[in-house]
Design an enzyme around this catalytic site. Structure first.
Site: not given
Ligand code: LMR
Length: 293
Positions: A155, A128
């Protein structure tokens, strides 16, 4: 390629031996070993200082990270049980989604085994920050290596909260521009899932971000001072038991969890919006781990 790695032990239920043979030909001093199938998990974990868990299934277009819970929760639970048994003192970096829930699951498993150390359990949210740095540098015409955007919360979706007002170097965002940038960062994983059109989610940028996080953990363990990364950890920064924010890494893992700092009104609203969502994700993880098999 990491100077602090002496052995890289790869474990999976399939294809590990080939990947290990492939990696082992790189001319670095790292010993690479492959461990395939559940019976080989104990030997893979033995003496590990850092365990990185990217296991599980990825999203397909139209899915949220929560839609992976039913499969990935059990996978992470059984890996955590094995860690508790074979390397209870290891630092754990969790990548498997939904990270907002898989970290609380791991904490519960370790607690039940009597080996839980909150300083050693981290959900990886580095991607992120990596994304936020990239997008803000692009938008503001800055050299990306100079840009640092703190990202807090969790997340997934709205729980990913970039603190644009605390970007280094200082950048100005109009309100609408800040909303658009925040949404782009929140949806960046989905952007990749859609672009891959059914072939999975981010793997390369995630590997890059996880390698950065692992290197920082190892630098902290080696006694380097001033090592900071964002991570989703046990926290008292908010009312929630787990929250992502910047942490200082050291010999025992997380030495200090940094607070949120001064927030813009948009970011304050972001914290208010994410709190019930993240709470639900955490509660779901805890309830799963506490349910008898
Ligand atoms: C991401 O942020 O790319 C990972 O958490 C995978 C997803 O499913 O987005």
């Amino acid at each position: 390629m990491q100077p602090y790695v002496s052995e890289l032990a790869l474990y999976d239920i399939a294809n590990t031996v080939g990947v290990a043979a492939d990696l082992s030909h790189c001319n670095t001093s790292v010993k690479v070993t492959g461990h395939q199938g559940a019976n080989s998990l104990p030997e893979a974990l033995q003496d590990a200082d850092l365990v990185i868990i990217p296991a599980g299934v990825p999203r397909k277009p139209g899915m949220t990270r929560d839609d992976l819970f039913n499969i990935n929760a059990s996978i992470v639970q059984s890996l955590a049980e094995a860690i508790a048994k074979h390397c209870p003192k290891a630092i754990i970096n969790i990548i498997s989604n939904p990270v907002n829930s898989t970290v609380p699951i791991t904490a519960e498993v370790l607690k039940a085994a009597g080996v839980y150390d909150p300083a050693k359990l981290m959900g990886v949210t580095t991607l992120d920050v990596v994304r936020a740095n990239t997008f803000v540098a692009e938008a503001k015409g800055l050299p990306v290596a100079d840009v640092d955007v703190p990202v807090v919360g969790g997340h997934a979706g709205v729980t990913i909260l970039p603190l644009l007002s605390q970007t280094t170097p200082k950048v100005e965002f109009g309100e609408e521009e800040a909303v658009r940038m925040t949404e782009r960062i929140q949806n960046a994983g989905t952007e990749v899932v859609e672009a891959k059109a059914g072939a999975g989610s981010a793997t390369l940028s995630m590997a890059y971000a996880a390698a950065r996080m692992a290197e920082s953990v190892l630098r902290g363990m080696a006694g380097e001072a001033g090592v900071y990364e964002a991570a989703y950890v046990a926290s008292s920064v908010t009312e929630l038991p787990f929250f992502a924010s910047k942490v200082r890494l050291g010999p025992n893992g997380v030495e200090e969890v940094l607070g949120l700092g001064p927030l813009s009104p948009l970011e304050e609203k972001g914290v208010a919006d994410l709190t019930p969502v993240l709470k639900k994700n955490i509660d779901t993880g805890i309830a799963f781990a506490q349910t008898p098999p």
